[in-house]
Motif scaffolding. Structure first.
Motif, PDB file in Angstrom:
ATOM      1  N   ASP A  48       0.813  -1.219   0.000  1.00  0.00           N
ATOM      2  CA  ASP A  48       0.000   0.000   0.000  1.00  0.00           C
ATOM      3  C   ASP A  48       0.848   1.271   0.000  1.00  0.00           C
ATOM      4  N   ALA A  49       2.137   1.149   0.250  1.00  0.00           N
ATOM      5  CA  ALA A  49       3.009   2.328   0.304  1.00  0.00           C
ATOM      6  C   ALA A  49       3.238   2.899  -1.090  1.00  0.00           C
ATOM      7  N   GLU A  50       3.232   4.221  -1.186  1.00  0.00           N
ATOM      8  CA  GLU A  50       3.543   4.891  -2.452  1.00  0.00           C
ATOM      9  C   GLU A  50       4.984   4.567  -2.850  1.00  0.00           C
ATOM     10  N   GLU A  51       5.226   4.487  -4.142  1.00  0.00           N
ATOM     11  CA  GLU A  51       6.555   4.136  -4.623  1.00  0.00           C
ATOM     12  C   GLU A  51       7.606   5.136  -4.138  1.00  0.00           C
ATOM     13  N   ARG A  52       7.269   6.437  -4.171  1.00  0.00           N
ATOM     14  CA  ARG A  52       8.230   7.448  -3.716  1.00  0.00           C
ATOM     15  C   ARG A  52       8.538   7.265  -2.232  1.00  0.00           C
ATOM     16  N   LEU A  53       7.511   7.015  -1.434  1.00  0.00           N
ATOM     17  CA  LEU A  53       7.701   6.820   0.003  1.00  0.00           C
ATOM     18  C   LEU A  53       8.546   5.577   0.266  1.00  0.00           C
TER      19      LEU A  53
ATOM     20  N   THR B 280       7.673   1.945   7.541  1.00  0.00           N
ATOM     21  CA  THR B 280       6.827   2.142   6.358  1.00  0.00           C
ATOM     22  C   THR B 280       5.358   1.959   6.703  1.00  0.00           C
TER      23      THR B 280
ATOM     24  N   VAL C  41       2.393   4.726   6.319  1.00  0.00           N
ATOM     25  CA  VAL C  41       1.194   4.449   5.521  1.00  0.00           C
ATOM     26  C   VAL C  41      -0.057   4.640   6.379  1.00  0.00           C
TER      27      VAL C  41
ATOM     28  N   GLY D 172      -1.152   8.016   6.491  1.00  0.00           N
ATOM     29  CA  GLY D 172      -1.549   8.572   5.200  1.00  0.00           C
ATOM     30  C   GLY D 172      -0.440   9.300   4.477  1.00  0.00           C
ATOM     31  N   ALA D 173       0.825   9.033   4.848  1.00  0.00           N
ATOM     32  CA  ALA D 173       1.955   9.737   4.243  1.00  0.00           C
ATOM     33  C   ALA D 173       2.166   9.289   2.800  1.00  0.00           C
ATOM     34  N   LYS D 174       2.484  10.259   1.963  1.00  0.00           N
ATOM     35  CA  LYS D 174       2.801   9.980   0.567  1.00  0.00           C
ATOM     36  C   LYS D 174       4.298  10.084   0.305  1.00  0.00           C
ATOM     37  N   GLU D 175       4.958  10.905   1.111  1.00  0.00           N
ATOM     38  CA  GLU D 175       6.402  11.063   1.012  1.00  0.00           C
ATOM     39  C   GLU D 175       6.960  11.466   2.371  1.00  0.00           C
TER      40      GLU D 175
END
Length: 287
Positions: free
Chosen positions: A209-214, A243, A247, A250-253
């Motif tokens: 579920d983690a953003e690729e950038r994060l 991580t 997540v 709600g962190a995106k980076e």
């Protein structure tokens, strides 16, 4: 073997996958050494799921002995049996017969090593002997004897021998050197911290579920933390914990505020946290 491990969400390099395959094929114990949090214990858990067999875990610690590791007698039940027999007058004055009754299977408490030896399931169990470096020399010698033929002698009952040897996984965090004799009995593999790309791939696999950038920022930040002079550098387990925490927020980076707020997920010692705070958090946030 590597693909099967991956299906169970464990990303193993070719060397580790080969060591696991050989341990299963040759029916030899596998000794895994490395820093805490690099995934040693997880190997046993993954094999348990993969082979659909129970995981029996012996957690080693200073002072562990046969009573905690193999078996002990249920003294409370034995005492209750004596009092009941005396109250009912069933002893007939024959104390020796009563004593013989006390040391039977009815009053035997199985601990992990005996559970693994006596397992009668479809597949042999996974026997995880975790953090063997925390035990003392005497217990280490006892383990060597057990791993030689997977049998144990209980004086009151006799010798119990495994029908099929369990799959034994031993782990060590290298708090002290384990004797060569025990290592020679096993296949050996050292699990090191992964490089950046492998760590990114592990996070992708375990925290999808983690953003690729994060994901990449966290992996780079952890790599930098390991290069610092910390008391306890973070392992892969901490990378995943961090991580997941980000997540959940709600962190995106990654940014400095998030690093400071979630530092307890990746650094578990106050001194290490203070050392990082004294340095520029932007070095981590700018990953």
């Amino acid at each position: 073997m590597g693909e099967k491990l991956r299906e169970e969400s464990y990303l193993a390099g070719e060397g580790l996958a080969t060591a696991i395959f050989l341990a299963l094929k040759l029916q030899k114990p596998l000794f895994l050494e490395g820093e805490a949090g690099v995934g040693k214990t997880e190997v046993a858990k993954v094999l348990s799921r993969m082979l659909e067999t129970p995981l029996i875990r012996l957690q080693c610690y200073e002072g562990i002995d046969v009573n905690q590791a193999v078996y002990e007698w249920d003294y409370a039940r034995q005492l209750l049996h004596i009092r009941t027999a005396e109250a009912l007058g069933t002893t007939g004055g024959d104390r020796s017969r009563l004593e013989d009754e006390l040391y039977t299977r009815q009053f035997l408490v199985q601990r992990p090593l005996l559970q693994a030896i006596e397992h009668r399931g479809e597949n042999p169990p996974i026997l995880l002997i975790d953090e063997v470096d925390r035990a003392d020399d005497e217990f280490e010698a006892f383990l060597l004897e057990i791993l030689s033929d997977y049998s144990v002698t209980i004086p009151e009952i006799g010798t119990v021998r495994a029908e099929r040897p369990p799959v034994a996984i031993l782990t060590s965090n290298r708090t002290r050197e384990v004797h060569d004799a025990l290592k020679r009995r096993c296949l050996y593999f050292f699990i090191d911290h992964p490089d950046l790309e492998r760590e990114v791939e592990i996070v992708r696999l375990r925290v999808p579920d983690a953003e690729e950038r994060l994901t990449r920022q966290v992996a780079k930040a952890v790599q930098r933390l390991r290069s610092m002079d910390l008391y306890k550098p973070p392992g892969v387990a901490e990378t995943l914990d961090w991580t997941e925490a980000l997540v959940a927020l709600g962190a995106k980076e990654l940014n400095e505020d998030l690093i400071e707020a979630t530092m307890g997920s990746v650094l578990k010692y106050h001194e290490d946290q203070q050392r990082v705070l004294l340095q520029s958090l932007s070095l981590l946030a700018g990953s």
